[in-house]
Motif scaffolding. Structure first.
Motif, mmCIF file in Angstrom:
data_model
loop_
_atom_site.group_PDB
_atom_site.id
_atom_site.type_symbol
_atom_site.label_atom_id
_atom_site.label_comp_id
_atom_site.label_asym_id
_atom_site.label_seq_id
_atom_site.Cartn_x
_atom_site.Cartn_y
_atom_site.Cartn_z
ATOM 1 N N ILE A 188 27.949 48.995 -17.034
ATOM 2 C CA ILE A 188 26.575 49.299 -16.628
ATOM 3 C C ILE A 188 26.605 49.747 -15.175
ATOM 4 O O ILE A 188 27.122 49.030 -14.308
ATOM 5 C CB ILE A 188 25.658 48.075 -16.770
ATOM 6 C CG1 ILE A 188 25.624 47.588 -18.217
ATOM 7 C CG2 ILE A 188 24.240 48.409 -16.302
ATOM 8 C CD1 ILE A 188 24.878 46.289 -18.408
ATOM 9 N N ARG B 20 24.313 53.169 -18.891
ATOM 10 C CA ARG B 20 25.461 52.486 -19.475
ATOM 11 C C ARG B 20 26.449 53.488 -20.030
ATOM 12 O O ARG B 20 26.073 54.509 -20.605
ATOM 13 C CB ARG B 20 24.996 51.559 -20.614
ATOM 14 C CG ARG B 20 26.118 50.775 -21.295
ATOM 15 C CD ARG B 20 25.570 49.976 -22.469
ATOM 16 N NE ARG B 20 25.063 50.846 -23.513
ATOM 17 C CZ ARG B 20 25.820 51.345 -24.493
ATOM 18 N NH1 ARG B 20 27.115 51.075 -24.546
ATOM 19 N NH2 ARG B 20 25.280 52.135 -25.406
ATOM 20 N N ILE C 48 21.963 44.394 -22.119
ATOM 21 C CA ILE C 48 23.035 43.543 -22.638
ATOM 22 C C ILE C 48 22.684 43.009 -24.021
ATOM 23 O O ILE C 48 23.513 42.993 -24.933
ATOM 24 C CB ILE C 48 23.319 42.394 -21.654
ATOM 25 C CG1 ILE C 48 23.957 42.954 -20.373
ATOM 26 C CG2 ILE C 48 24.232 41.337 -22.270
ATOM 27 C CD1 ILE C 48 24.030 41.961 -19.232
ATOM 28 N N MET D 180 26.409 43.306 -25.741
ATOM 29 C CA MET D 180 27.549 43.357 -24.830
ATOM 30 C C MET D 180 28.002 41.930 -24.514
ATOM 31 O O MET D 180 27.223 41.128 -24.020
ATOM 32 C CB MET D 180 27.181 44.103 -23.550
ATOM 33 C CG MET D 180 26.700 45.523 -23.786
ATOM 34 S SD MET D 180 26.079 46.351 -22.287
ATOM 35 C CE MET D 180 27.614 46.620 -21.411
ATOM 36 N N PRO E 198 30.065 42.482 -20.239
ATOM 37 C CA PRO E 198 29.688 43.706 -19.531
ATOM 38 C C PRO E 198 30.284 43.765 -18.134
ATOM 39 O O PRO E 198 30.444 42.738 -17.466
ATOM 40 C CB PRO E 198 28.161 43.598 -19.465
ATOM 41 C CG PRO E 198 27.887 42.130 -19.514
ATOM 42 C CD PRO E 198 28.939 41.552 -20.410
ATOM 43 N N ASN F 72 31.155 49.702 -22.090
ATOM 44 C CA ASN F 72 30.876 48.332 -21.648
ATOM 45 C C ASN F 72 30.625 48.242 -20.149
ATOM 46 O O ASN F 72 30.672 47.159 -19.570
ATOM 47 C CB ASN F 72 32.034 47.400 -22.042
ATOM 48 C CG ASN F 72 33.285 47.682 -21.225
ATOM 49 O OD1 ASN F 72 33.504 48.807 -20.781
ATOM 50 N ND2 ASN F 72 34.115 46.670 -21.032
#
Length: 419
Positions: A143, A138, A167, A172, A175, A141
């Protein structure tokens, strides 16, 4: 039907266990408090107990519970598997005396974990053995999910839980996901597995299709995504800059290398490892179980470059850092050495006479346990950077760099790979 009692497991890990065991026709019973374990064990008489250790502060209370279980003639015969953090050897020794037959370090390697469960329950778990590398990290924000070598259905299913852990842990709300599958040449034969991959990414309600970007050279991938209404909004791109421009602010740097390193290859989740490991024990000779043999040998580094000065500088720096370093002036000599020597990290130039760095990367992709690769090159064209990353390079550094920076980057990659 065989029954497994699962005690005090975290939500994501609990759901993961439930789905896999139910798939194998094994009944699952859950309780949230360890102090209730002995009563439940006596009443249920399960075939196996799996319990979770949160931290070192949790161990003393667990030891007292295990002592109580040991006193009961029925409960004491039930095998127990425990999962948790790294604990002192003396604590593991106490666990073993009190009935814990296996202690798995978190994050747990899925295949080794279920192999042990299968041995205890005398049940053969169905496992997809397709070679597959699936890495997740990550940055802010975003991934990043990287899949290489192949599509292994076990790992693709694990992805659902791993994404949910990240998350939830990082709180998040919106995301963004970048799926990097440039290493895969997919065809219609891979359609079901590709759908499984995309469906598991989208299974978390926080992930919206408009925030999913797929980096792929495969025309089939684009056709499949365009042909499914549930994937409407997912963008497929063959150019890494196109993905970056749509997700991050690229105005802060003019260097393609810096942008890729800062936004894609650099993680900001160093403090989160979760409960499940996306790598299998079979992917590497390194095992994470507490009773596995640890490899304390010196880190083996290979530097491949036709510049004699760079070879000497890097060799000296790696040796000063306590690593073993072998240098090669061309890819041919290096590939020959691979037949009888194992390297942990490769520092590789791209533009060399004879076998290029790209060709060397392709040859290494055939290895069952290929080393980590840092590309160190003067080439800064976007397509060359993309090609190197798609062929499995973990880092792309543009010459010149201080030798100390290269050594630091090697240590960083090794730490991330072993955590």
């Amino acid at each position: 039907m065989k029954n497994v009692l699962i005690v005090d497991a975290l939500p994501m890990f609990r759901e993961f266990l439930k789905d896999k065991l139910t798939e194998e026709r094994i009944e699952c019973t859950f309780i949230q408090e360890k102090r209730d374990a002995i009563t439940k064990m006596i009443n249920l008489l399960p075939d196996l107990v799996i319990l979770d250790v949160y931290d070192t502060d949790d161990t003393q209370a667990l030891i007292e519970i295990l002592k109580e279980i040991k006193k009961d003639p029925n409960a004491s015969r039930i095998p127990i598997i425990a999962t948790g953090p790294l604990l002192p050897p003396q604590v593991i020794g106490i666990f073993a005396k009190l009935g814990i037959v296996k202690y798995f370090l978190k994050p747990i390697k899925f295949d080794a974990f279920f192999e042990k469960i299968g041995q205890i329950l005398r049940t053969a778990f169905s496992m997809d053995v397709t070679p597959c590398v699936l890495d997740i990290h990550r940055n802010g924000n975003i991934i990043f999910v990287e899949v290489a070598l192949g599509l292994n259905r076990e790992k693709l299913s694990l992805l659902r839980y791993k994404l949910s852990e990240i998350i939830e842990n990082e709180e998040m709300t919106q995301p963004k996901v970048v799926l990097m599958i440039t290493n895969l040449d997919l065809t219609f034969v891979d359609g079901l597995n590709l759908e499984l991959l995309l469906n598991n990414i989208l299974s978390n309600p926080a992930i919206q299709t408009k925030n999913v970007k797929v980096l792929s050279f495969s025309e089939f991938t684009k056709q499949l995504i365009d042909g499914h209404s549930e994937y409407n909004g997912i963008e497929v791109a063959a150019d890494i800059s196109q993905v970056l421009n749509s997700l991050v602010d690229s105005s802060t740097t003019s260097s393609v290398s810096d942008l890729i390193t800062d936004k894609i290859l650099t993680t900001t989740d160093e403090n989160f490892s979760g409960s499940i490991e996306m790598r299998f024990s079979s992917d590497s000779t390194n095992q994470q179980d507490i009773d596995d043999t640890k490899d304390n040998s010196t880190t083996q580094v290979a530097v491949i470059d036709d510049d004699v000065v760079i070879l000497k500088l890097l060799s000296s720096s790696f040796k000063n850092a306590g690593m073993e370093c072998r240098t090669f002036s061309n890819g041919t000599d290096f590939l020959s050495a691979l037949n009888h020597h194992k390297f942990d990290v490769i520092v590789l130039d791209i533009m060399m006479p004879g076998i290029s760095g790209f060709d060397t990367l392709r040859r290494m992709n055939a290895l069952p346990n290929k080393p980590l690769v840092i590309v160190y090159s003067q080439a800064i064209k976007r397509e060359m950077v993309i090609q190197a990353l798609s062929l499995g390079a973990k880092q792309y550094l543009v010459k010149p760099q201080k030798p100390e920076a290269i050594v630091a980057k090697v240590n960083e990659l090794l730490n991330n790979a072993n955590r």
